[in-house]
Motif scaffolding. Structure first.
Motif, PDB file in Angstrom:
ATOM      1  N   GLN A  68      49.422   3.241  60.724  1.00 10.76           N
ATOM      2  CA  GLN A  68      49.301   3.751  59.352  1.00 10.76           C
ATOM      3  C   GLN A  68      49.783   2.594  58.491  1.00 10.76           C
ATOM      4  O   GLN A  68      50.968   2.290  58.463  1.00 10.76           O
ATOM      5  CB  GLN A  68      50.169   4.997  59.165  1.00 10.76           C
ATOM      6  CG  GLN A  68      49.929   5.773  57.873  1.00 10.76           C
ATOM      7  CD  GLN A  68      50.128   4.985  56.586  1.00 10.76           C
ATOM      8  OE1 GLN A  68      49.150   4.499  55.985  1.00 10.76           O
ATOM      9  NE2 GLN A  68      51.358   4.817  56.163  1.00 10.76           N
ATOM     10  N   ARG A  73      51.288   5.413  51.208  1.00  7.10           N
ATOM     11  CA  ARG A  73      51.168   6.572  52.093  1.00  7.10           C
ATOM     12  C   ARG A  73      52.445   6.786  52.895  1.00  7.10           C
ATOM     13  O   ARG A  73      52.828   7.920  53.196  1.00  7.10           O
ATOM     14  CB  ARG A  73      49.976   6.389  53.033  1.00  7.10           C
ATOM     15  CG  ARG A  73      49.810   7.457  54.097  1.00  7.10           C
ATOM     16  CD  ARG A  73      49.473   8.808  53.528  1.00  7.10           C
ATOM     17  NE  ARG A  73      49.348   9.827  54.568  1.00  7.10           N
ATOM     18  CZ  ARG A  73      49.267  11.126  54.326  1.00  7.10           C
ATOM     19  NH1 ARG A  73      49.287  11.575  53.077  1.00  7.10           N
ATOM     20  NH2 ARG A  73      49.172  11.991  55.308  1.00  7.10           N
ATOM     21  N   THR A  81      53.949   8.337  59.433  1.00  3.91           N
ATOM     22  CA  THR A  81      53.985   6.884  59.584  1.00  3.91           C
ATOM     23  C   THR A  81      54.777   6.480  60.814  1.00  3.91           C
ATOM     24  O   THR A  81      54.350   5.614  61.590  1.00  3.91           O
ATOM     25  CB  THR A  81      54.566   6.244  58.308  1.00  3.91           C
ATOM     26  OG1 THR A  81      53.737   6.572  57.191  1.00  3.91           O
ATOM     27  CG2 THR A  81      54.654   4.730  58.448  1.00  3.91           C
TER      28      THR A  81
END
Length: 305
Positions: A68, A73, A81
């Motif tokens: 990720q 994000r 993550t």
């Protein structure tokens, strides 16, 4: 070295993975490499799926790209993550151990782990202690240290790459340079009146993704086991200069609008990498002119909606 190297690449459907596949087809990784990508719907967080994939593929070398990788994000979804970037790396290492893997694992970390660097302490090399400032950066540092622990305690041949910003055709438009390129083309084609940006007076070390992939090929064959390598151009460029260069190439001069939503708080104002160790150990140098990189990013933007 086996007669035919079976190279397993995680994250091959992503931006960098696609360029790895193209580089393998051109012989950048050697003339006798069989590329093994991940199966459809494969998830690095699924330990059983990872183990089965490693058992079935029996790799001689691995490039671990799956991650990720979008920093904003990571603030929105830190657990996701860490599950992908750290937990997924653990799953891969356990799978490799289960099959008695005796090749080389190249773990792709990130120059983002260094965090804020005092301006008088640049360029940044491997000897600098990381000071990560995002869940993404923490997860990448933790995962690279997990790989190096596997090297020390399990005997796996691991090399860590810390790439700084890399750009090129195919990159997601959430990232700054392809975002500006898409908007410049939008202005050129009359679909919008201005380019919306964040703080474009920051500088970064940008390298063409294809040169970065060449660095990975060099590290697989000539890097030193257990070593960490900064991957970058050694050239500091501002986003404003990149914007101006793309406008020059496209033949357009649109107005700029600063969007507060695109401005990151406490952002590092300058950054530059020192790839001296990579050059010394492998002989790697970036070879693609940056104007060519920008031209191809603009051409890529023309093809996308």
């Amino acid at each position: 070295m086996p007669e035919r190297l079976r190279l397993l690449v995680t994250g091959m459907s992503g931006f960098v993975g696609a360029h790895v596949a193209e580089a393998v087809s051109r012989g950048v990784f050697g003339g006798n490499v069989q590329l093994i990508g991940t199966p459809p719907l494969w998830d690095v967080r699924d330990s059983e799926a990872v183990r089965s994939w490693v058992v079935d593929s029996k790799p001689d070398g691995v490039i671990h790209l799956a991650a990720q990788s979008f920093v904003p994000r990571s603030f929105e979804a830190p657990v996701e993550t860490f599950d992908i970037n750290l937990g997924g790396t653990l799953n891969l290492l356990q799978g490799l151990s289960a099959v008695g893997f005796c090749g080389r694992l190249l773990y792709v970390s990130s120059g983002d782990i260094y965090g804020r660097v005092p301006l008088d302490e640049m360029p940044v090399s491997e000897i600098r202690m990381p000071e990560p400032r995002s869940p993404y950066a923490v997860s990448k540092w933790a995962a690279e240290q997990l790989c190096l622990q596997w090297h020390r305690s399990e005997g796996v041949d691991v090399v860590v790459a810390r790439p700084f910003n890399h750009v090129g055709p195919g990159q997601d438009h959430r990232f700054a340079v392809p975002s500006m390129a898409a908007q410049i083309i939008g202005c050129l084609e009359g679909r919008q009146d201005a380019v919306h940006v964040g703080n474009i007076d920051v500088t970064r070390d940008f390298t063409d993704v294809r040169d970065v992939v060449r660095a990975y090929a060099s590290l697989l064959s000539r890097g030193k086991g257990g070593q960490t390598y900064v991957v970058g151009s050694g050239v500091e460029r501002s986003l404003r200069s990149i914007f101006k260069d793309m406008c020059r190439i496209a033949g357009v001069d649109p107005p700029l609008i600063t969007d507060p939503a695109r401005v990151r708080s406490s952002e590092q104002t300058r950054m530059c990498a020192d790839p001296s160790r990579l050059r010394a150990d492998t002989g790697w140098e970036p070879i693609i002119p940056f104007d060519r990189t920008l031209s191809e990013i603009l051409n890529d933007a023309r093809k996308k909606p």
